[in-house]
Design a protein around this motif. Structure first.
Motif, short mmCIF file in Angstrom:
data_model
loop_
_atom_site.label_atom_id
_atom_site.label_comp_id
_atom_site.label_asym_id
_atom_site.label_seq_id
_atom_site.Cartn_x
_atom_site.Cartn_y
_atom_site.Cartn_z
N ARG A 139 0.79 -1.15 -0.17
CA ARG A 139 0.04 -0.05 0.13
C ARG A 139 0.76 1.23 -0.02
NH1 ARG A 139 -4.96 -1.58 4.14
NH2 ARG A 139 -5.56 -3.38 3.09
N TRP A 140 1.86 1.31 -0.99
CA TRP A 140 2.68 2.35 -0.99
C TRP A 140 2.01 3.42 -1.64
CZ3 TRP A 140 7.67 -0.99 -2.02
CH2 TRP A 140 8.07 -1.48 -0.95
N ASP A 141 2.57 4.82 -1.50
CA ASP A 141 2.20 5.77 -2.27
C ASP A 141 2.71 6.03 -3.53
OD1 ASP A 141 4.97 6.75 -2.10
OD2 ASP A 141 4.57 8.04 -0.40
N ALA A 142 2.50 7.01 -4.42
CA ALA A 142 2.68 7.01 -5.94
C ALA A 142 4.06 7.00 -6.25
CB ALA A 142 1.92 8.35 -6.52
N GLU A 143 4.92 7.91 -5.18
CA GLU A 143 6.23 7.83 -5.90
C GLU A 143 6.81 6.68 -5.15
OE1 GLU A 143 10.22 10.75 -4.65
OE2 GLU A 143 8.48 11.51 -4.16
N ASP A 144 6.53 5.99 -4.24
CA ASP A 144 7.41 4.66 -4.04
C ASP A 144 6.88 3.63 -5.01
OD1 ASP A 144 8.83 5.46 -1.96
OD2 ASP A 144 7.44 4.96 -0.49
N MET A 145 5.66 3.53 -5.38
CA MET A 145 5.17 2.71 -6.33
C MET A 145 5.87 2.89 -7.66
SD MET A 145 3.21 2.46 -9.27
CE MET A 145 1.75 3.72 -9.19
N ARG A 146 5.90 4.24 -8.16
CA ARG A 146 6.71 4.42 -9.46
C ARG A 146 8.25 3.98 -9.27
NH1 ARG A 146 5.95 10.34 -9.76
NH2 ARG A 146 7.53 10.13 -11.70
N GLY A 147 8.96 4.11 -8.12
CA GLY A 147 10.12 3.76 -7.99
C GLY A 147 10.48 2.15 -8.10
N LEU A 148 9.39 1.52 -7.43
CA LEU A 148 9.36 0.04 -7.66
C LEU A 148 9.04 -0.39 -8.87
CD1 LEU A 148 10.15 -1.99 -5.56
CD2 LEU A 148 7.77 -2.52 -5.30
N LEU A 149 8.13 0.22 -9.75
CA LEU A 149 7.86 -0.05 -11.21
C LEU A 149 9.10 0.07 -12.02
CD1 LEU A 149 4.62 1.50 -12.08
CD2 LEU A 149 4.94 -0.83 -11.87
N ALA A 150 9.98 1.28 -11.71
CA ALA A 150 11.22 1.19 -12.63
C ALA A 150 12.28 -0.09 -12.10
CB ALA A 150 11.99 2.42 -12.18
N ALA A 151 12.04 -0.39 -11.03
CA ALA A 151 12.93 -1.23 -10.21
C ALA A 151 12.74 -2.87 -11.00
CB ALA A 151 12.93 -1.37 -8.74
N GLY A 152 11.33 -2.92 -11.06
CA GLY A 152 10.49 -4.21 -11.64
C GLY A 152 11.09 -4.33 -13.14
N GLY A 153 10.89 -3.16 -13.73
CA GLY A 153 11.10 -2.94 -15.22
C GLY A 153 12.87 -3.63 -15.45
N ALA A 154 13.65 -3.04 -14.69
CA ALA A 154 14.99 -3.08 -14.74
C ALA A 154 15.36 -4.55 -14.32
CB ALA A 154 15.78 -2.30 -13.71
N ALA A 155 14.73 -5.20 -13.31
CA ALA A 155 14.72 -6.61 -12.94
C ALA A 155 14.52 -7.51 -14.08
CB ALA A 155 14.17 -7.16 -11.67
N GLY A 156 13.35 -7.11 -15.05
CA GLY A 156 13.10 -7.89 -16.13
C GLY A 156 14.15 -7.95 -17.16
N LEU A 157 14.51 -6.71 -17.41
CA LEU A 157 15.45 -6.67 -18.34
C LEU A 157 16.78 -7.27 -18.03
CD1 LEU A 157 16.58 -5.70 -21.27
CD2 LEU A 157 17.08 -3.42 -20.13
N ALA A 158 17.17 -7.44 -16.78
CA ALA A 158 18.27 -8.16 -16.27
C ALA A 158 18.15 -9.46 -16.31
CB ALA A 158 18.40 -7.76 -14.84
N ALA A 159 16.84 -10.06 -16.14
CA ALA A 159 16.50 -11.56 -16.49
C ALA A 159 16.60 -11.74 -17.90
CB ALA A 159 15.25 -11.85 -15.94
#
Length: 434
Positions: A139-159
């Motif tokens: 239940r994170w706010d918008a900024e933390d959510m957007r930061g984690l989205l970026a981290a998830g996308g980067a993790a996907g490219l790394a995989a």
């Protein structure tokens, strides 16, 4: 919530993305090799009967992949990178509960059919969807959510490519307008990429994904690489504009008749090409390595370039789940070999120049389509392990990007996102009185 907990979640999320990405890639590889082998070896088909069966399987998989997207998650079409950029900008919603299964299973069908699509786009989208699930649970706010989205996308490219550094740079360079930069979010991106890469390496090994051994290039060969960059800058602009042209015209065909007609035709064609001319099918990562080692004649390389260019456009325009990273890299490799072979007919080139041009071509065309030269340089190094030719790769990539900008080129994901917004605006009913 402290930074430590946020970063712990990023690590766990990155590991989950590594598992999902590895399962996705293993499934694609297994099905891609499995169904042609079944037709040839288990059923004993050959000649026209084999081609007919292959066409039917290819068409069925293409139609099935599109049905999943159109019926359950329209936003899962294509690579998914523009969707993530839009979400990070606050303009799109990541409906992860429906995107995850559709992108996973629809992507498996699309990529395994033989269509010229890449696995990296779906994996990035899968990674961001996993990240959104974690964020919703917290239940994170918008900024933390957007930061984690970026981290998830980067993790996907790394995989996808076992390239964690390029994945981190992709967020910094490609999503520079959307990424909510802070030490907190930046560290999360790094940790998620590393976590994903470690899981991926534990499953598939740590050998560079497209390993190519090349010697250092003499200073006298650098003008040849600059020339390749100039050529690829023009090709990149043409690639992006042709892709949009295909998307628009195929959409008009779908509106006028059925959205399943074109995918059926593409599936029929690739189902035959899988057996007749496999070089014109699939993402092309392994093809790129094979071509760089084999040294095929000029005419053959030219034919492969034309076929893969056309099949990339046709495959992406079907609207199924699939990326364009890998097709761009394979096309660039072939273009680099074609260019080098042509130069070799005029002047003698040192040993190892052809595979070096193939590698440099990847960075060049990536820079002139995606519009991220730094990512292109680093991605090529991590993919091939060819650190001995870093300078030639850098020259090719930056000159390609300079030409791309001079000709008015725009990053393809930026253009695709704008096109999505324009189509959605056009489909809304006009307000009363207008």
């Amino acid at each position: 919530m402290g930074n430590g907990f946020y970063h712990l979640v990023a690590v766990l999320m990155g590991a989950a993305v590594g598992l999902v990405g590895s399962a996705f890639h293993a499934s694609v590889e297994g099905l891609s090799e499995g169904w042609p082998a079944y037709l040839m070896h288990r059923l004993g088909l050959e000649g026209p009967a084999l081609y007919l069966a292959g066409a039917c399987v290819g068409a069925a998989m293409a139609v099935g992949a599109l049905y999943l997207v159109r019926r359950f998650a329209p936003e899962a079409a294509g690579s998914g990178v523009p969707e993530i950029e839009g979400a990070m900008e606050g303009l799109r919603i990541v409906r992860w509960k429906r995107v995850l299964p559709v992108k996973f299973f629809g992507g498996i069908l699309a990529l395994s059919s033989g269509m010229v699509l890449g696995r990296e786009g779906p994996t990035i989208h899968l990674g961001a969807s996993v990240a959104k699930g974690f964020s919703d649970a917290m239940r994170w706010d918008a900024e933390d959510m957007r930061g984690l989205l970026a981290a998830g996308g980067a993790a996907g490219l790394a995989a996808a490519f076992n390239a964690p550094l390029a994945a981190i740079l992709f967020v910094i360079e490609e999503t520079r307008r959307q990424f909510p930069y802070s030490p907190r979010t930046y560290i999360a991106v790094i940790l998620a990429s590393l976590s994903s890469a470690l899981v991926t390496e534990s499953i598939s090994g740590n050998t560079p994904f497209m390993f190519l051994a090349v010697p250092e290039m003499a200073m006298t060969t650098l003008p040849v690489f600059i020339g390749l960059g100039l050529l690829l800058g023009v090709v990149g602009v043409g690639f992006n504009r042709t892709l949009i042209w295909f998307l628009d015209h195929v959409r008009r065909l779908g509106l006028a008749s059925s959205f399943y007609i074109f995918p059926t035709l593409v599936g029929l064609v690739v189902g035959v090409l899988v057996f007749v001319l496999p070089e014109a099918t699939r993402g092309g990562e392994l093809l790129a390595v094979e071509l760089a080692k084999e040294g095929r004649p000029l005419g053959v390389l030219a034919m492969i370039v034309l076929l893969r260019f056309a099949m990339t456009m046709a495959s992406y325009a079907t609207g199924v789940a699939g990326g364009i990273f890998a097709p761009i890299l394979a096309l660039a490799t072939t273009l680099g070999l074609l260019y080098g072979t042509a130069i070799g007919h005029l002047v003698a080139l040192p040993d190892g120049t052809l595979p070096a041009l193939a590698i440099a071509g990847m960075g060049g065309l990536f820079s002139a389509t995606i519009g991220a030269p730094l990512v292109g340089m680093v991605l090529v190094m991590e993919l091939t392990g060819a650190y001995a030719i870093l300078v030639p790769v850098m020259l090719t990539a930056i000159f390609a990007h300079m030409v791309f900008l001079a000709l008015g080129g725009r990053p393809i994901y930026e253009v695709l996102l704008e096109r999505t917004f324009a189509l959605e605006a056009a489909s809304r009913p006009a307000p009363p009185g207008v």
